[in-house]
Write a protein that holds these residues in place. Sequence first.
Motif, PDB file in Angstrom:
ATOM      1  N   GLN A  23       1.172  -1.329  -0.189  1.00  0.00           N
ATOM      2  CA  GLN A  23       0.071   0.519  -0.127  1.00  0.00           C
ATOM      3  C   GLN A  23       0.445   1.779  -0.294  1.00  0.00           C
ATOM      4  O   GLN A  23       0.160   2.053  -0.508  1.00  0.00           O
ATOM      5  N   ARG A  24       1.911   1.823   1.064  1.00  0.00           N
ATOM      6  CA  ARG A  24       3.238   2.498   0.663  1.00  0.00           C
ATOM      7  C   ARG A  24       3.364   3.164  -0.252  1.00  0.00           C
ATOM      8  O   ARG A  24       3.795   4.244  -0.614  1.00  0.00           O
ATOM      9  N   PHE A  25       3.905   2.032  -1.532  1.00  0.00           N
ATOM     10  CA  PHE A  25       4.720   1.987  -2.574  1.00  0.00           C
ATOM     11  C   PHE A  25       4.050   2.134  -3.705  1.00  0.00           C
ATOM     12  O   PHE A  25       4.944   1.982  -5.081  1.00  0.00           O
ATOM     13  N   ALA A  26       2.264   1.865  -3.515  1.00  0.00           N
ATOM     14  CA  ALA A  26       2.074   1.714  -4.849  1.00  0.00           C
ATOM     15  C   ALA A  26       1.885   3.013  -5.519  1.00  0.00           C
ATOM     16  O   ALA A  26       2.132   4.178  -5.290  1.00  0.00           O
ATOM     17  N   GLY A  27       2.719   2.981  -7.323  1.00  0.00           N
ATOM     18  CA  GLY A  27       3.156   3.889  -7.571  1.00  0.00           C
ATOM     19  C   GLY A  27       3.982   4.794  -7.768  1.00  0.00           C
ATOM     20  O   GLY A  27       4.690   5.434  -8.292  1.00  0.00           O
ATOM     21  N   PHE A  48      15.993 -12.385  -8.835  1.00  0.00           N
ATOM     22  CA  PHE A  48      15.919 -10.822  -9.138  1.00  0.00           C
ATOM     23  C   PHE A  48      14.871 -10.362  -9.726  1.00  0.00           C
ATOM     24  O   PHE A  48      14.265  -9.658  -9.707  1.00  0.00           O
ATOM     25  N   ALA A  49      14.795 -11.426 -10.669  1.00  0.00           N
ATOM     26  CA  ALA A  49      13.393 -11.339 -11.737  1.00  0.00           C
ATOM     27  C   ALA A  49      12.140 -11.348 -11.288  1.00  0.00           C
ATOM     28  O   ALA A  49      11.618 -10.523 -12.109  1.00  0.00           O
ATOM     29  N   ARG A  50      11.794 -12.455 -10.843  1.00  0.00           N
ATOM     30  CA  ARG A  50      10.677 -12.695  -9.933  1.00  0.00           C
ATOM     31  C   ARG A  50      10.276 -11.577  -9.092  1.00  0.00           C
ATOM     32  O   ARG A  50       9.151 -10.624  -8.537  1.00  0.00           O
ATOM     33  N   ASP A  51      11.259 -11.209  -8.534  1.00  0.00           N
ATOM     34  CA  ASP A  51      10.737  -9.818  -7.712  1.00  0.00           C
ATOM     35  C   ASP A  51      10.410  -8.615  -7.997  1.00  0.00           C
ATOM     36  O   ASP A  51       9.806  -8.232  -8.447  1.00  0.00           O
ATOM     37  N   VAL A  52      11.156  -8.321  -9.582  1.00  0.00           N
ATOM     38  CA  VAL A  52      10.845  -7.195 -10.640  1.00  0.00           C
ATOM     39  C   VAL A  52       9.355  -7.269 -10.676  1.00  0.00           C
ATOM     40  O   VAL A  52       9.084  -6.573 -10.924  1.00  0.00           O
ATOM     41  N   VAL A  53       9.608  -8.630 -10.988  1.00  0.00           N
ATOM     42  CA  VAL A  53       7.891  -8.524 -11.565  1.00  0.00           C
ATOM     43  C   VAL A  53       7.341  -8.074 -10.759  1.00  0.00           C
ATOM     44  O   VAL A  53       5.850  -7.541 -10.712  1.00  0.00           O
ATOM     45  N   LEU A  54       7.145  -9.405  -9.482  1.00  0.00           N
ATOM     46  CA  LEU A  54       6.185  -8.557  -8.589  1.00  0.00           C
ATOM     47  C   LEU A  54       6.137  -7.266  -8.305  1.00  0.00           C
ATOM     48  O   LEU A  54       4.945  -6.966  -7.870  1.00  0.00           O
ATOM     49  N   GLY A  59       2.015  -2.330  -8.343  1.00  0.00           N
ATOM     50  CA  GLY A  59       2.017  -0.989  -8.725  1.00  0.00           C
ATOM     51  C   GLY A  59       2.789  -0.214  -8.366  1.00  0.00           C
ATOM     52  O   GLY A  59       3.111   0.603  -8.257  1.00  0.00           O
ATOM     53  N   MET A  60       4.229  -1.149  -8.098  1.00  0.00           N
ATOM     54  CA  MET A  60       6.049  -0.163  -8.804  1.00  0.00           C
ATOM     55  C   MET A  60       5.806  -0.399  -9.603  1.00  0.00           C
ATOM     56  O   MET A  60       6.178  -0.323 -10.447  1.00  0.00           O
ATOM     57  N   ASN A  61       7.039   0.933 -10.397  1.00  0.00           N
ATOM     58  CA  ASN A  61       7.415   0.893 -11.181  1.00  0.00           C
ATOM     59  C   ASN A  61       9.122   0.201 -10.809  1.00  0.00           C
ATOM     60  O   ASN A  61       9.646   1.505 -10.337  1.00  0.00           O
ATOM     61  N   PRO A  62       9.517  -0.319 -11.039  1.00  0.00           N
ATOM     62  CA  PRO A  62      10.699  -0.761 -11.065  1.00  0.00           C
ATOM     63  C   PRO A  62      12.088  -0.568 -11.920  1.00  0.00           C
ATOM     64  O   PRO A  62      11.085  -0.919 -13.678  1.00  0.00           O
ATOM     65  N   ILE A  63      12.354   0.490 -12.239  1.00  0.00           N
ATOM     66  CA  ILE A  63      13.773   0.801 -13.382  1.00  0.00           C
ATOM     67  C   ILE A  63      15.146   0.116 -13.458  1.00  0.00           C
ATOM     68  O   ILE A  63      15.644   0.127 -12.444  1.00  0.00           O
ATOM     69  N   VAL A  64      15.602  -0.812 -14.624  1.00  0.00           N
ATOM     70  CA  VAL A  64      16.948  -2.450 -13.606  1.00  0.00           C
ATOM     71  C   VAL A  64      18.770  -1.377 -14.356  1.00  0.00           C
ATOM     72  O   VAL A  64      17.659  -0.909 -15.839  1.00  0.00           O
ATOM     73  N   GLU A 212      11.587   6.774  -5.851  1.00  0.00           N
ATOM     74  CA  GLU A 212      11.271   6.629  -4.068  1.00  0.00           C
ATOM     75  C   GLU A 212      12.441   6.179  -3.397  1.00  0.00           C
ATOM     76  O   GLU A 212      13.224   6.098  -2.172  1.00  0.00           O
ATOM     77  N   LYS A 213      12.860   5.283  -3.792  1.00  0.00           N
ATOM     78  CA  LYS A 213      14.324   4.125  -3.846  1.00  0.00           C
ATOM     79  C   LYS A 213      15.466   3.945  -4.438  1.00  0.00           C
ATOM     80  O   LYS A 213      15.590   3.715  -5.915  1.00  0.00           O
ATOM     81  N   LEU A 214      16.817   4.269  -4.401  1.00  0.00           N
ATOM     82  CA  LEU A 214      17.414   3.518  -4.892  1.00  0.00           C
ATOM     83  C   LEU A 214      17.820   2.619  -4.108  1.00  0.00           C
ATOM     84  O   LEU A 214      18.434   2.376  -3.271  1.00  0.00           O
TER      85      LEU A 214
END
Length: 302
Positions: A23-27, A48-54, A59-64, A212-214
């Motif tokens: 809920q906190r990190f959605a978006g 790692f790949a599964r983490d990024v997909v999840l 609702g997060m926006n991961p950038i690798v 939000e995070k690096l």
Amino acid sequence: MSLDRASAEQVASVLNRALPYIQRFAGATIVIKYGGNAMENEELKNSFARDVVLMKLVGMNPIVVHGGGPQIGDLLSRLNIESHFVDGMRVTDAETMDVVEMVLGGLVNKEIVALINRNGGKAIGITGKDADFIRARKLEVSVSSPEVQKSEIIDIGHVGEVVSVNADVISMLTASDFIPVIAPIGVGKGGVSFNINADLVAGKVAEAVGAEKLMLLTNISGLQDKSGKVLTGLTTEQVDALIADGTIYGGMLPKINCALSAVKNGVESAHIIDGRVSHAALLEIFTDEGVGTLITNMQADE
């Protein structure tokens, strides 16, 4: 086959604990520098790949942003091109730069894209040369020696530093539900290619998109004090003090300086995490304990 009661309760407990973080990190945008053991061990690569997909699915926006130093070294060796380093940075002449682009922009980038896609994601690979996404210039390196009274500037070729990042390119991809996978190659005047440290690129991308995070995956358990104890919640002032007293030195300095710069320039938090731990990225986001060092701008009394 159905779960037994104990297993079912454990699964429910894990999901329930994760809910507040989802809920906190959605978006939220999370920039992850992917490298080290996590890129070389098959089990860690898949986790790692599964983490990024999840992350994307909740609702997060991961950038690798990825590295690839060992892979570059392997191909250079097979081509009988000798590698030279200055202060840990690969001297990159025109011939070496061709190999760097081939490995980072081709082999490694596409392997990561395929891995994420195979695990149910929708990744797309780019380099900083695409749409002039990462503008760069030659990095000047000064080296001191006992024989020379003043520092000497060494030309290490096509090694660059980031001048600017076009955040619109990333926004376009994330808005279309893609997971960007970025190779750390920048472009300078006249279309000249530059090899850039992946930690530095990750930090500058995080700043540009207001992440939000690096998260910087490493081959250590986190930032450690002089007795070897992992330091967890740190403010930027505390990290500055650890650099000043010599606790942080050598090879960790560029990584820590990159994290500091990001946090001081708008990124909410930076994390130095142990990429040798399976699902390290998820553990850092979805638990209070995490698996590394957290750096924020918050003061101790906040």
